[in-house]
Motif scaffolding. Structure first.
Motif, PDB file in Angstrom:
ATOM      1  N   PRO A  70       2.994 -14.832  -4.737  1.00 32.28           N
ATOM      2  CA  PRO A  70       3.376 -15.003  -3.314  1.00 32.28           C
ATOM      3  C   PRO A  70       2.420 -15.929  -2.563  1.00 32.28           C
ATOM      4  N   GLY A 114      -2.291  -7.221  -2.210  1.00 33.35           N
ATOM      5  CA  GLY A 114      -1.301  -6.375  -1.538  1.00 33.35           C
ATOM      6  C   GLY A 114      -1.073  -6.748  -0.089  1.00 33.35           C
ATOM      7  N   LEU A 115      -1.351  -7.997   0.270  1.00 35.58           N
ATOM      8  CA  LEU A 115      -1.170  -8.448   1.648  1.00 35.58           C
ATOM      9  C   LEU A 115      -0.200  -9.625   1.674  1.00 35.58           C
ATOM     10  N   CYS A 116       0.780  -9.560   0.755  1.00 37.25           N
ATOM     11  CA  CYS A 116       1.666 -10.693   0.517  1.00 37.25           C
ATOM     12  C   CYS A 116       2.486 -11.083   1.744  1.00 37.25           C
ATOM     13  N   GLY A 117       2.640 -10.166   2.692  1.00 37.98           N
ATOM     14  CA  GLY A 117       3.412 -10.483   3.887  1.00 37.98           C
ATOM     15  C   GLY A 117       2.758 -11.545   4.742  1.00 37.98           C
ATOM     16  N   VAL A 118       1.457 -11.735   4.568  1.00 36.73           N
ATOM     17  CA  VAL A 118       0.747 -12.735   5.360  1.00 36.73           C
ATOM     18  C   VAL A 118       0.108 -13.781   4.451  1.00 36.73           C
ATOM     19  N   ARG A 149       1.126   0.832  -0.043  1.00 34.99           N
ATOM     20  CA  ARG A 149       0.060   0.729   0.950  1.00 34.99           C
ATOM     21  C   ARG A 149       0.584   1.187   2.314  1.00 34.99           C
ATOM     22  N   ILE A 182       2.866 -19.634  -3.970  1.00 29.77           N
ATOM     23  CA  ILE A 182       4.036 -20.324  -3.412  1.00 29.77           C
ATOM     24  C   ILE A 182       3.751 -20.836  -2.005  1.00 29.77           C
ATOM     25  N   THR A 183       3.015 -20.036  -1.235  1.00 34.31           N
ATOM     26  CA  THR A 183       2.797 -20.416   0.156  1.00 34.31           C
ATOM     27  C   THR A 183       1.539 -21.271   0.340  1.00 34.31           C
ATOM     28  N   GLU A 209       4.003  -8.526   9.773  1.00 29.64           N
ATOM     29  CA  GLU A 209       3.880  -9.943   9.552  1.00 29.64           C
ATOM     30  C   GLU A 209       4.095 -10.699  10.855  1.00 29.64           C
ATOM     31  N   ILE A 254       9.908 -12.083  -4.509  1.00 29.37           N
ATOM     32  CA  ILE A 254       9.128 -13.293  -4.256  1.00 29.37           C
ATOM     33  C   ILE A 254      10.106 -14.464  -4.185  1.00 29.37           C
ATOM     34  N   VAL A 255      10.271 -14.986  -2.991  1.00 33.38           N
ATOM     35  CA  VAL A 255      11.316 -15.972  -2.732  1.00 33.38           C
ATOM     36  C   VAL A 255      10.751 -17.396  -2.842  1.00 33.38           C
ATOM     37  N   PRO A 304       8.844 -12.029   6.209  1.00 36.97           N
ATOM     38  CA  PRO A 304       8.292 -11.232   5.127  1.00 36.97           C
ATOM     39  C   PRO A 304       7.896  -9.865   5.670  1.00 36.97           C
ATOM     40  N   GLY A 305       7.908  -8.872   4.828  1.00 38.72           N
ATOM     41  CA  GLY A 305       7.537  -7.543   5.303  1.00 38.72           C
ATOM     42  C   GLY A 305       8.090  -6.480   4.387  1.00 38.72           C
ATOM     43  N   CYS A 355       8.818 -11.623   0.274  1.00 41.29           N
ATOM     44  CA  CYS A 355       7.670 -12.443   0.665  1.00 41.29           C
ATOM     45  C   CYS A 355       7.837 -13.834   0.072  1.00 41.29           C
ATOM     46  N   GLY A 356       6.911 -14.703   0.317  1.00 38.35           N
ATOM     47  CA  GLY A 356       7.038 -16.093  -0.119  1.00 38.35           C
ATOM     48  C   GLY A 356       7.788 -16.892   0.936  1.00 38.35           C
ATOM     49  N   ASP A 357       8.768 -17.696   0.484  1.00 34.80           N
ATOM     50  CA  ASP A 357       9.477 -18.600   1.399  1.00 34.80           C
ATOM     51  C   ASP A 357      10.586 -17.906   2.173  1.00 34.80           C
ATOM     52  N   GLY A 393       3.149  -9.172  -4.888  1.00 28.24           N
ATOM     53  CA  GLY A 393       4.367  -9.165  -4.094  1.00 28.24           C
ATOM     54  C   GLY A 393       4.739  -7.781  -3.592  1.00 28.24           C
ATOM     55  N   ASN A 394       4.104  -6.746  -4.135  1.00 27.56           N
ATOM     56  CA  ASN A 394       4.398  -5.381  -3.692  1.00 27.56           C
ATOM     57  C   ASN A 394       3.320  -4.877  -2.745  1.00 27.56           C
ATOM     58  N   PHE A 395       3.754  -4.358  -1.613  1.00 28.43           N
ATOM     59  CA  PHE A 395       2.767  -3.722  -0.732  1.00 28.43           C
ATOM     60  C   PHE A 395       3.384  -2.537  -0.001  1.00 28.43           C
ATOM     61  N   CYS A 423      -3.500 -10.357  -6.808  1.00 29.53           N
ATOM     62  CA  CYS A 423      -2.889  -9.783  -5.601  1.00 29.53           C
ATOM     63  C   CYS A 423      -3.719  -8.729  -4.878  1.00 29.53           C
ATOM     64  N   THR A 479      -2.397  -5.207   8.070  1.00 25.35           N
ATOM     65  CA  THR A 479      -2.153  -6.578   8.495  1.00 25.35           C
ATOM     66  C   THR A 479      -2.235  -6.734  10.007  1.00 25.35           C
TER      67      THR A 479
END
Lengths: 164, 547
Positions: free
Chosen positions: A91, A130-134, B205, A94-95, B53, B425-426, B362-363, B356-358, B200-202, A128, B15
């Motif tokens: 993730p 685990g903060l993939c959202g940001v 958490r 990619i970003t 996010e 993961i997009v 994301p969230g 997440c990703g593109d 990609g997994n959260f 990772c 976050t």
């Protein structure tokens, strides 16, 4: 087993290792919690500290070493004051984590796995967080920085430089 | 207890904290006090709202107005206009494409197609307050199980619900529960697998930060059902806030007599210990996790025997994922038929996804099984971030399959497209499949424990070869060779890590054969991502072993 009674480290670190050992019962299941405690208190796990743990837990030093080196959160050398961990899992990749990592490398003048000559920063490329959202994300010590761009890197590093 | 006419819930999840949520909380509390609203408006810290996010985020109840990307400078306006004068600040309100106006009295469905069972309390209650958890019905399921049901009946209820493991393997939960309950042995244990490491997994958490008591309650119910008196939560070491929230929650539950001896006067004893991992992805595999709990290197064991009969210190051990466990209290409270009425024929309940990703938004989201990929990606997550078409999605993370747009109408369900642990993961059109796959392989080569040959050597070799392709190395023979190595890894690796490491590669090669051929044969990267900076001859040497 020959055990060094004195530590090449500071008296403070020596006391910290002993205190860490005292805060847990000396059983094998507590090996990882004890190593965590030593890492938290002194910022690293030295060979000397491992010898103390081996003796206290009555287990071979090789087993302590084998376990400590298996887990990436334990810092065996630990020469750096601040550890910069840049995530490069998909993730973040990619970003744009590669550009962020490059910016950090340029800013610090070191590659992943190295420490700056002044001992201020160590750089690691990690999996990772685990903060993939940001994403993309990096972690400096315990502080998280997300949605990074290469332009943000110098400012963040400067903040830690100032703090010393 | 004082009556508050409004509650402001400020997200202090990981976050949002990073984006300044904690500072906002303090400032907001001060402003509320300055305006003399202290006795009318309560400011509460809560776990993630699922839109971190776009954080820092906050919700004002009873209206249910969500404010996103709140800055310190916005607070006086929110306090003055909304809290004092009752006029929500329109310009700061969160308007995801799927965020309808929330009716205060209805069940929380901020997001059109979502249904929240596991995340029902996240962002609603203060995770530090056991009273709030109890106020929304918490620990009722434990009370019901202990006082009205036999352990067998609890297992039966879980069985009838059709609950299956949410960690990726989708194993029927009740089969494990039954096996542990039936296994001979005086001492048994319950282990909660919170070593969430799949990139990609959260989701776990969020559950642990936002609603730790639901997992504690579930573990106690599981302990009662299988005959265990002790539980361990193995949380990955990087999740400091999860560890803290959990430890605090356990201490409070103990104080209230909801853990410890003779819970609800039933004669049932149960306690939980938090164990912190130290950064090893492989410890998410249940036998590696058990090894780690025992204080060893996290190297998976040979199976059988399975942990249900010979687990932690040889005892019958129940290992369940955080999300799986969090489903249990609602199942016991509302009944198995309520739960099995949600989802599809073979996949019951809801699943948490983490796009997440593109992707625009994301969230973490939760929706019933049977939802299509398209609905999750476009209706909930807002589609592509850049506007470029979505090219592919890595479902479940690096250990999952890569799918293209032709699969977007498939349903997430174990009988159709298995969601793995839920990561999505997009990748949009500007990304290169070979580059992403190489990155996945790098991850596995780093995380392989090194114990068995197919995984240790396979991950490294395949990584080296695919990285070679991104540099313009390699030849056509390698395409087939890599496929064969991958198939052997699937068959011969000791644990799931090695078995699933080549899946992304194999599925990507099937999905984008031309893209792979372009790299290997034509020495060009159609997306223009790969460096392609090497010369062909270098590979001769590495190929010699194959001939």
């Amino acid at each position: 087993m020959a055990i060094n009674d004195t530590c090449a480290c500071s008296a403070q670190d020596e006391a910290a290792v002993r205190a860490a050992l005292e805060s847990f019962e000396h059983t094998r299941t507590n090996l990882i919690p004890i190593l965590h405690e030593i890492q938290d208190r002194t910022g690293r796990i030295t060979g000397w500290a491992m010898e103390q743990v081996a003796e206290a837990l009555k287990m071979p030093l090789a087993e302590v070493w084998g376990t400590a080196t298996f887990y990436t959160m334990f810092d065996i050398e630990g020469a750096a004051k601040h550890i910069v961990r840049v995530c490069d899992s998909p993730p973040c990749h990619i970003t744009g984590s590669a550009a962020v990592l490059k910016a950090v490398q340029e800013e610090l003048g070191i590659k992943p796995g190295e420490v700056t000559p002044d001992g201020m920063f160590g750089l690691e490329e990690v999996a990772c967080l685990g903060l993939c959202g940001v994403a993309p994300v990096m972690l400096i010590d315990r502080e998280v920085f997300g949605n990074l761009t290469p332009e943000m890197v110098p400012g963040i590093i400067a903040k830690f430089r100032e703090e010393g | 207890m004082a009556f508050y006419r409004a509650h402001v819930l400020v997200c202090c999840g990981n976050t949002c904290s990073m984006r300044g949520g904690a500072a906002l909380l303090q400032q907001l509390a001060r402003l509320v006090e300055e305006k003399g609203l202290k006795d009318e408006v309560r400011v509460v810290e809560t776990g993630c709202l699922g839109i971190s996010e776009h954080g820092p985020a906050m919700v004002v109840y009873p209206e249910g107005v969500i404010y996103a990307r709140v800055k310190a400078a916005d607070l006086p306006e929110i306090v003055e206009e909304h809290l004092l004068k009752g006029r929500p600040v329109q310009r700061l309100m969160y308007r995801g494409p799927q965020a309808p106006k929330m009716e205060p009295e209805t069940k929380v469905t901020y997001f059109g197609k979502q249904q929240k069972i596991v995340l029902r309390n996240c962002g609603i209650i203060d995770p530090r307050s056991i009273e709030e958890y109890i106020a929304v019905g918490g620990y009722q399921a434990l009370g019901k199980a202990l006082t009205e049901m036999t352990p067998m009946q609890v297992v039966e209820e879980v069985k009838k619900s059709g609950l299956r493991g949410r960690g990726g393997a989708a194993f029927p939960a009740a089969l494990k529960w039954e096996a542990v309950a039936d296994a001979p042995g005086r001492e048994k244990v319950v282990v909660c697998n919170a070593d969430e490491g799949e990139p990609g997994n959260f989701k776990d958490r969020l559950i642990m930060e936002g609603d730790p008591h639901s997992v504690i309650e579930a573990m106690a119910i599981a302990g009662y059902a299988v005959g265990a008196r002790h539980g361990y939560v193995y949380i990955r070491g990087e999740y400091r806030q999860s560890v803290e929230n959990f430890e605090r929650a356990i201490a409070v539950a103990r104080e209230m007599g909801l853990l410890g001896s003779n819970i609800f006067d039933s004669g049932f004893d149960f306690d939980i210990t938090v164990y912190k991992g130290a950064g090893a992805y492989v410890c998410g595999e249940e036998t590696a996790l058990i090894e780690s709990l025992e204080g060893h290197r996290g190297e998976p064991r040979l199976k059988p025997p399975f942990p249900v009969t010979h687990g932690l210190w040889g005892m019958p051990t129940l290992v369940n994922n955080v999300e799986t466990l969090a489903c249990v209290p609602p199942i016991i409270s509302n009944g198995a038929y309520w739960f099995s009425g949600i989802g599809t024929e073979f996949s019951k309940g809801t699943k948490i996804f983490s796009p997440c990703g593109d992707v625009l938004l994301p969230g973490v989201i939760e929706a019933p099984f049977g939802i299509t990929v398209r609905e999750v990606l476009f209706d909930i997550a807002g589609g592509s971030r850049s506007g470029a078409d979505i090219k592919a999605v890595l479902v479940g993370g690096p250990s999952g399959v890569m799918i293209g747009p032709e699969s977007f109408d498939r349903k997430f369900a174990f009988e159709d497209l298995s969601p793995g642990a839920g990561a999505l993961i997009v990748m949009d059109e500007t990304r290169c499949a070979v580059d992403v796959v190489a990155n996945c392989l790098k991850f596995f080569a780093h995380e392989s424990c090194g114990q068995c040959v197919p995984c240790r050597e396979g991950c490294k070799r395949v990584r080296d070869i695919v990285y070679g392709w991104t540099r313009g190395e390699g030849d056509e023979l390698e395409l087939d060779m890599v496929r064969r190595v991958g198939i052997n890894m699937r068959l011969a690796s000791r644990c799931g890590l090695g078995q699933f490491a080549p899946v992304a590669l194999l599925s990507a090669m099937e999905l984008f054969p031309e893209e792979f051929r372009a790299h290997v044969v034509d020495k060009r990267c159609p997306a223009g991502v790969c460096p392609m900076d090497s010369v062909v001859s270098v590979k001769e040497e590495q190929l010699s072993w194959q001939r």
